[in-house]
Design a protein around this motif. Structure first.
Motif, PDB file in Angstrom:
ATOM      1  N   MET A   1       0.835  -1.173   0.000  1.00  0.00           N
ATOM      2  CA  MET A   1       0.000   0.000   0.000  1.00  0.00           C
ATOM      3  C   MET A   1       0.882   1.239   0.000  1.00  0.00           C
ATOM      4  O   MET A   1       1.906   1.274   0.663  1.00  0.00           O
ATOM      5  N   LYS A   2       0.455   2.229  -0.753  1.00  0.00           N
ATOM      6  CA  LYS A   2       1.207   3.477  -0.773  1.00  0.00           C
ATOM      7  C   LYS A   2       0.257   4.650  -0.592  1.00  0.00           C
ATOM      8  O   LYS A   2      -0.923   4.566  -0.901  1.00  0.00           O
ATOM      9  N   PHE A   3       0.802   5.740  -0.083  1.00  0.00           N
ATOM     10  CA  PHE A   3       0.015   6.948   0.115  1.00  0.00           C
ATOM     11  C   PHE A   3      -0.343   7.525  -1.243  1.00  0.00           C
ATOM     12  O   PHE A   3       0.503   7.640  -2.129  1.00  0.00           O
ATOM     13  N   LEU A   4      -1.596   7.893  -1.401  1.00  0.00           N
ATOM     14  CA  LEU A   4      -2.072   8.463  -2.655  1.00  0.00           C
ATOM     15  C   LEU A   4      -2.000   9.981  -2.575  1.00  0.00           C
ATOM     16  O   LEU A   4      -2.597  10.593  -1.697  1.00  0.00           O
ATOM     17  N   CYS A   5      -1.254  10.564  -3.472  1.00  0.00           N
ATOM     18  CA  CYS A   5      -1.041  12.015  -3.477  1.00  0.00           C
ATOM     19  C   CYS A   5      -1.448  12.570  -4.836  1.00  0.00           C
ATOM     20  O   CYS A   5      -1.080  12.019  -5.869  1.00  0.00           O
ATOM     21  N   SER A   6      -2.206  13.668  -4.804  1.00  0.00           N
ATOM     22  CA  SER A   6      -2.635  14.284  -6.059  1.00  0.00           C
ATOM     23  C   SER A   6      -1.678  15.372  -6.532  1.00  0.00           C
ATOM     24  O   SER A   6      -1.909  15.996  -7.555  1.00  0.00           O
ATOM     25  N   SER A   7      -0.608  15.599  -5.788  1.00  0.00           N
ATOM     26  CA  SER A   7       0.401  16.607  -6.138  1.00  0.00           C
ATOM     27  C   SER A   7      -0.184  18.014  -6.263  1.00  0.00           C
ATOM     28  O   SER A   7       0.202  18.777  -7.138  1.00  0.00           O
ATOM     29  N   CYS A   8      -1.085  18.354  -5.341  1.00  0.00           N
ATOM     30  CA  CYS A   8      -1.693  19.685  -5.376  1.00  0.00           C
ATOM     31  C   CYS A   8      -0.777  20.755  -4.794  1.00  0.00           C
ATOM     32  O   CYS A   8      -0.956  21.933  -5.057  1.00  0.00           O
ATOM     33  N   GLY A   9       0.180  20.342  -3.961  1.00  0.00           N
ATOM     34  CA  GLY A   9       1.097  21.289  -3.350  1.00  0.00           C
ATOM     35  C   GLY A   9       0.566  21.944  -2.079  1.00  0.00           C
ATOM     36  O   GLY A   9       1.237  22.789  -1.491  1.00  0.00           O
ATOM     37  N   ALA A  10      -0.628  21.570  -1.630  1.00  0.00           N
ATOM     38  CA  ALA A  10      -1.236  22.210  -0.457  1.00  0.00           C
ATOM     39  C   ALA A  10      -0.358  22.090   0.778  1.00  0.00           C
ATOM     40  O   ALA A  10      -0.185  23.075   1.506  1.00  0.00           O
ATOM     41  N   CYS A  11       0.196  20.935   1.031  1.00  0.00           N
ATOM     42  CA  CYS A  11       1.036  20.771   2.224  1.00  0.00           C
ATOM     43  C   CYS A  11       2.259  21.681   2.136  1.00  0.00           C
ATOM     44  O   CYS A  11       2.657  22.298   3.132  1.00  0.00           O
ATOM     45  N   CYS A  12       2.823  21.819   0.965  1.00  0.00           N
ATOM     46  CA  CYS A  12       3.992  22.674   0.769  1.00  0.00           C
ATOM     47  C   CYS A  12       3.651  24.150   0.912  1.00  0.00           C
ATOM     48  O   CYS A  12       4.490  24.954   1.307  1.00  0.00           O
ATOM     49  N   MET A  13       2.404  24.498   0.591  1.00  0.00           N
ATOM     50  CA  MET A  13       1.971  25.899   0.676  1.00  0.00           C
ATOM     51  C   MET A  13       1.874  26.399   2.110  1.00  0.00           C
ATOM     52  O   MET A  13       1.835  27.606   2.334  1.00  0.00           O
ATOM     53  N   VAL A  14       1.831  25.489   3.070  1.00  0.00           N
ATOM     54  CA  VAL A  14       1.710  25.891   4.479  1.00  0.00           C
ATOM     55  C   VAL A  14       2.884  25.407   5.331  1.00  0.00           C
ATOM     56  O   VAL A  14       2.895  25.624   6.537  1.00  0.00           O
TER      57      VAL A  14
END
Length: 99
Positions: free
Chosen positions: A1-14
């Motif tokens: 199982m792997k973490f599913l990321c949509s690459s939105c950048g939200a975590c990086c924005m904060v």
């Protein structure tokens, strides 16, 4: 199982100025480029790697990897809403049932 990321950048924005990450002056990580992508993705710190963080904490918490991924995905949804990003970035939680 792997973490599913949509690459939105939200975590990086904060993340700027938190967890030892550089702040570019607006609260975003200085490594976030103009396309909302990490400019050091392949060499990003462990704190930016959901899988690595789980491995570091798994003996300290009573949570499965799947539960951890779902909690992180829900946190992503909160950031996506807070930052008013496109809803299409949200990963359906049912996707973890298929894994």
């Amino acid at each position: 199982m792997k973490f599913l990321c949509s690459s939105c950048g939200a975590c990086c924005m904060v993340a700027g100025g938190r967890f030892g990450l550089p702040d570019r002056g607006d609260g975003a990580c200085a490594n976030l480029n103009e396309n909302n992508q990490c400019s050091i993705y392949e060499t990003r710190p462990d704190i930016c790697r959901v899988d690595k963080v789980y491995e570091m904490i798994k003996d300290l918490v009573d949570i499965t990897k799947k539960e951890y991924y779902i909690e992180n995905t829900e946190a992503c949804h909160t950031l996506i809403d807070r930052l008013k990003l496109d809803e299409s970035y949200k990963i359906e939680l049912k996707e973890y049932e298929r894994k």
